[in-house]
Scaffold this active site. Structure first.
Site, PDB file in Angstrom:
ATOM      1  N   GLU A   1     -11.144   6.073   4.666  1.00 28.87           N
ATOM      2  CA  GLU A   1     -11.148   4.968   5.788  1.00 28.87           C
ATOM      3  C   GLU A   1     -11.975   5.799   7.192  1.00 28.87           C
ATOM      4  OE1 GLU A   1      -7.031   4.031   6.293  1.00 28.87           O
ATOM      5  OE2 GLU A   1      -7.168   2.865   4.542  1.00 28.87           O
TER       6      GLU A   1
ATOM      7  N   LYS B   1       0.957  -1.188   0.010  1.00 30.94           N
ATOM      8  CA  LYS B   1       0.073   0.046  -0.133  1.00 30.94           C
ATOM      9  C   LYS B   1       0.889   1.040  -0.170  1.00 30.94           C
ATOM     10  CE  LYS B   1      -3.985   1.853   2.381  1.00 30.94           C
ATOM     11  NZ  LYS B   1      -4.816   1.575   3.751  1.00 30.94           N
TER      12      LYS B   1
END
Ligand code: ADP
Ligand code: MG
Length: 616
Positions: free
Chosen positions: A189, A89
């Site tokens: 998120e 990521k």
């Protein structure tokens, strides 16, 4: 026409057509998770090989060409570090240039051929980009979900950190596509975490939320506002190299000192590291930890742990302060604080957050599952099962253009709401200037050379006017999908140009389709290119020393030798220009064969000369 379906197990009749299932995915740095809605409530999908919901975001390329994802890959980290990829990521949407500082900490090979292109990772003879690797993790999650639910999964919502820029979001979307998934939406998120706590689902309640996310390797703090069911990220802050791993490291360092130094071999180091993590986790629930390591007893009390990790916790609080300043809010207006990430289980972290925000944080849900659970709720909203809610994003970085002297002139500042538009006026600097180049950049630095170039275009046909007279308006517009369009218009003559700026890291549909198919062919091709470049470089060196040799040894060589050597050097040069790797290499051998007796002779003579010199 209405459709009916009969459940053969219990004989009940569904008079509603079965709705397509959309799942939510938290594609994390250390762990990835997938969740769905069951009877109106979000629920986690388990890892197919264990009862765990967390799938380590780790990929191992096994000898037999098999790709292993998750726990089984994690155990290969020590054994086969070059074939085991983690923290992918961190590389999403990044160029080699972006990651220079931290590529050392990754145990695998990152290729640095072209500083401005997406990074590539080399595993044995093959090359992969972060999008393909993330797609492998997503494919595994898809398989897990399909096994557990017994139905195909095609549509997903994927979460990303709120600070992810356009390139990183695009890369995440592309990874989904490559895994055969339709990515209905990329959501932040912290937004997902708020949804998991059902904050903002009641339209009559306005909220101001701080989401504190301390994961395995990263820390993020986000300030969100929810008004009339609209989510808005007011600010984000954090540290991409501060997380649970650093807490483990503090324990590891303390114990290493007690043991009189870091353990000697790799597996002992790894064992001590794992023991450190075990101690950390246990101290979240008890006051003392002890274990055996290489015949010695290691102990750690909760208060010792708190002393050595206090500086880490303080750093997170400093970021919280900055985020609040950036959000331009009054501290006491914060209605809720949410704990996200496995590391928020640490009691000292909870206490520090409670003290700083002056209120108890939400920690009722599993902190490593909240993001995925919230993503599932968003998926449910998109499936039309919940009343509609809007998600509003912000621009994570400032957008502007280059002005005189290579300076960045910001048109849309960072943390602006999306969609949004802004314009500024400019003029020419030269008499009769007919064209104006508009170069668009993204970033916070004053010099454009430190920022990221998104694109450029030219406004043509400005009628001749003295410098400073044209009135050129440059307008920036970002639509709801985060796509930037830039318009330049000369207001005295109405000449105008408009372009859509696409991220240079984005991948087109066609490229995407080709990518999977080509990855194997390309890997070979890339190796060949590399081989050719290496052969060319070597040949250039040979040519250089050959020429030097000719010059220095004129008197030793006869006419024919000189002519042949020169001819061969020219031939080698033309092969460097247009030959293949094999041609260059075999000709270099031929050249060496021909010249080595000459070189020997020259050496003998030279040695003789130097000996002669000495005797004088
Ligand atoms: P990410 O979002 O980066 O993928 P996670 O939210 O899954 O990360 O958090 C992983 C981190 O949480 C690891 O460092 C792990 O050691 C830590 N962690 C998990 N459980 C506990 C616990 N009980 N106490 C302290 N830390 C924990
Ligand atoms: Mg996370």
């Amino acid at each position: 026409m209405a459709k009916f379906s009969i459940n053969l197990k219990d004989g009940t009749i569904d008079n509603e057509q079965k709705k397509e299932l959309i799942v939510g995915i938290d594609l994390g740095t250390t762990h990835s998770l997938i969740a769905y809605i069951k009877d109106g409530n979000p629920e986690m999908i388990k890892n197919h090989s264990s009862s765990d919901t967390l799938v380590p975001s780790i990929i191992h390329f096994a000898q037999n060409d098999q790709i292993v994802v998750g726990n089984d890959a994690k155990s290969k980290l020590i054994e086969a570090p070059e074939q085991t990829i983690f923290s992918i990521k961190r590389l999403m949407g990044k160029s080699y240039h972006d990651i220079e500082d931290f590529k050392k900490v990754l145990g695998y090979k990152i290729i640095d051929e072209d500083e401005d292109k997406l990074v590539k990772i080399q595993v044995d003879q093959k090359f992969y980009n972060p999008i393909e690797l993330s797609a492998m993790i997503l494919s595994q999650l898809k398989v897990n979900a399909e096994k557990e639910l017994g139905q195909n999964i095609n549509k997903v919502v994927i979460t990303v950190p709120a600070y992810f820029n356009d390139a990183q979001r695009q890369a995440t979307r592309d990874a989904g596509k490559l895994a055969g998934l339709e990515v209905l939406r990329i959501i932040n998120e912290p937004t997902a975490a708020s949804l998991a706590y059902e904050l903002g689902t009641d339209r009559n309640q306005d909220k101001l939320i701080a989401v504190y996310d301390l994961g395995g390797g990263t820390f993020d703090i986000s300030i969100l506002r929810i008004e009339n069911g609209i989510f808005e990220v007011l600010s984000t802050n954090g540290d991409t190299f501060l997380g649970g791993d650093d807490f483990d490291k503090s324990i590891f360092d303390k114990w290493s000192k007690e043991l009189g130094g870091v353990p000697k071999n790799k597996s002992a180091i790894q064992e001590l590291r794992l023991k450190s993590e075990e101690a950390k986790k246990e101290l979240s629930f008890s006051d003392e930890f002890s274990c055996q390591f290489l015949g010695k007893t290691l102990t750690l009390s909760k208060s010792e742990f708190e002393t050595i990790t206090a500086p880490l916790i303080n750093r997170t609080i400093t970021h919280c302060k900055k985020a609040i300043i950036d959000a331009e809010i009054t501290f006491s207006d914060i209605t809720d604080v949410i704990m996200v990430g496995g590391s928020t289980r640490i009691p000292a972290v909870k206490n520090a957050v409670k003290t700083f925000f002056n209120q108890k944080a939400h920690d009722e849900l599993n902190p490593d599952e909240v993001v995925a659970l919230g993503a599932a709720i968003q998926a449910d909203i998109l499936a039309g099962n919940r009343k509609d809610m809007l998600l509003l994003d912000i621009t994570p970085l400032s957008l502007g253009i280059e002005t005189m002297g290579g300076l960045m002139d910001v048109i849309i500042p960072r943390n602006s709401k999306v969609p949004s538009a802004a314009a500024r006026n400019y003029t020419t600097s030269v008499d009769g200037q007919a064209n104006l180049r508009v170069s668009v950049f993204q970033g916070e630095r004053d010099l454009i050379s430190d920022n990221r170039k998104l694109g450029e275009f030219i406004l043509n046909g400005i009628p001749p006017m003295p410098a400073g007279i044209p009135k050129i308006e440059i307008q920036f517009m970002i639509d709801a999908d985060g796509i930037l369009r830039v318009k330049a218009k000369e207001n005295r003559s109405n000449v105008e140009t408009e372009v859509e700026i696409k991220s240079q890291y984005g991948i087109s549909e066609e490229d995407m389709a080709l990518m999977l198919k080509d990855s194997i062919i390309n890997a070979k091709d890339d190796m060949q290119k590399r081989g050719l470049i290496e052969a060319q470089t070597e040949a250039k060196n040979v040519i250089h020393s050959g020429q030097k040799f000719l010059k220095q040894n004129e008197s030793i060589l006869n006419i024919e030798e000189k002519a042949t050597t020169l001819k061969m050097l020219n031939r080698l040069q033309s092969l460097v220009n247009q030959g293949t790797k094999d041609q260059i290499q075999s000709y270099m051998e031929e050249f060496n064969e021909y010249t080595s007796p000459l070189a020997h002779r020259a050496m003998d003579v030279n040695i003789g000369e130097s000996l002669k010199g000495k005797s004088i």
